[in-house]
Design an enzyme around this catalytic site. Structure first.
Site, PDB file in Angstrom:
ATOM      1  N   SER A  21       0.471  -0.989  -0.102  1.00  9.48           N
ATOM      2  CA  SER A  21       0.044  -0.103   0.550  1.00  9.48           C
ATOM      3  C   SER A  21       0.434   1.205  -0.334  1.00  9.48           C
ATOM      4  O   SER A  21       1.834   0.878   0.287  1.00  9.48           O
ATOM      5  CB  SER A  21      -1.022  -0.219   1.504  1.00  9.48           C
ATOM      6  OG  SER A  21      -2.146   0.573   1.146  1.00  9.48           O
ATOM      7  N   ASN A  22       0.453   2.478   0.468  1.00  9.36           N
ATOM      8  CA  ASN A  22       1.179   3.289   0.259  1.00  9.36           C
ATOM      9  C   ASN A  22       0.580   4.386   1.165  1.00  9.36           C
ATOM     10  O   ASN A  22      -0.594   4.144   2.152  1.00  9.36           O
ATOM     11  CB  ASN A  22       0.713   4.238  -1.223  1.00  9.36           C
ATOM     12  CG  ASN A  22      -0.229   4.369  -2.006  1.00  9.36           C
ATOM     13  OD1 ASN A  22      -1.414   5.731  -0.633  1.00  9.36           O
ATOM     14  ND2 ASN A  22      -1.062   3.931  -2.770  1.00  9.36           N
ATOM     15  N   ARG A  23       1.031   5.785   1.863  1.00 15.15           N
ATOM     16  CA  ARG A  23       1.211   6.637   2.532  1.00 15.15           C
ATOM     17  C   ARG A  23      -0.057   7.486   2.777  1.00 15.15           C
ATOM     18  O   ARG A  23      -0.334   7.924   3.782  1.00 15.15           O
ATOM     19  CB  ARG A  23       1.816   7.423   3.532  1.00 15.15           C
ATOM     20  CG  ARG A  23       3.288   6.571   3.636  1.00 15.15           C
ATOM     21  CD  ARG A  23       4.564   7.898   4.015  1.00 15.15           C
ATOM     22  NE  ARG A  23       4.367   8.648   4.172  1.00 15.15           N
ATOM     23  CZ  ARG A  23       5.301   9.730   3.916  1.00 15.15           C
ATOM     24  NH1 ARG A  23       6.000   9.823   3.060  1.00 15.15           N
ATOM     25  NH2 ARG A  23       4.966  10.770   4.664  1.00 15.15           N
TER      26      ARG A  23
END
Ligand code: CTP
Length: 215
Positions: A21-23
């Site tokens: 995933s990512n931030r």
């Protein structure tokens, strides 16, 4: 107007307990959905996993993966007057999702990833969307040039660009500083709370949609 907003990260499973995933927090997309609803528009928020509260008066469609977001947008885009793609869609997903937990057998582990479809890039080209189209660009250099390139490539009416190398704004922050990149000009919006920027962006999109309707 009927408005679709994508927001948040996507989550791409590797096995039953892990994901890529990512931030992204979803804050900009949720602030926009809220601002559109407050301005009296009908909003569908298609969101990846986020801890944020769904704004009042907004239709909510939660998704997990980039493919799910792609399918949700494909299904609903046709009846929208405007669409804003604020989601940070993972560019890649696992080529195969292991149905068993991946064991740590070796010192290294190779994952094979495959490209996720470009949802914003499909809006005009594949889904035949004719409404007002807004993309986002997170850049670390050549902000305006790269955003304008994205605008042209994806057939957008507006790209909202931010410099992700600046501390304290953008990803996972309550604040942002954006450059609005239109086909013929650009306009800087000074740093502010996402909740203060959102209604200003809504007014720009109302103006673009009205222009589109008279052409
Ligand atoms: N986007 C999307 N589907 C994807 C990837 C991106 O809808 N699979 C949308 C995002 O929501 C955003 C815009 O496209 O509105 C970002 O474009 P992208 O080309 O992914 O920009 P970057 O992430 O900045 O990528 P790059 O560094 O490769 O230019």
């Amino acid at each position: 107007m009927r408005v679709l907003v994508t927001a948040g990260p996507t989550r791409e499973a590797l096995d039953p307990v892990r994901y890529l995933s990512n931030r992204s927090s979803g804050k900009m997309g949720y602030a926009l959905a809220d601002a559109f609803a407050r301005a009296g528009h009908q909003v569908l928020l298609v969101s990846g996993p986020s801890v944020l509260e769904v704004p009042e008066g907004v239709d909510f469609l939660p998704v997990e993966t980039g493919l799910e977001m792609f399918e949700a947008v494909k299904r609903h885009l046709g009846r929208m007057d405007a669409a804003l793609f604020a989601a940070a869609v993972a560019d890649y997903r696992a080529a195969e999702i292991s149905d068993r937990k991946i064991k740590k057998d070796g010192e290294t582990l190779k994952l094979e990833l495959v490209r996720n479809p470009d949802i914003l890039g499909s809006a005009r080209a594949s889904f035949g969307f004719t409404g007002t189209l807004v993309g986002f660009a997170a850049e670390t250099e050549n902000l305006e040039h790269n955003a304008r390139e994205k605008l042209r490539r994806k057939g957008c009416d507006l790209v909202i660009a931010n410099d992700v190398s600046k501390p304290g704004i953008g990803f996972d922050s309550d604040r942002n500083e954006v450059l609005l990149v239109f086909p013929e000009h650009s306009e800087a919006m000074p740093e502010d709370e996402k909740h203060h920027l959102a209604p200003k962006i809504v007014r720009e999109i109302e103006r673009l949609a009205a222009e589109r309707a008279t052409h």
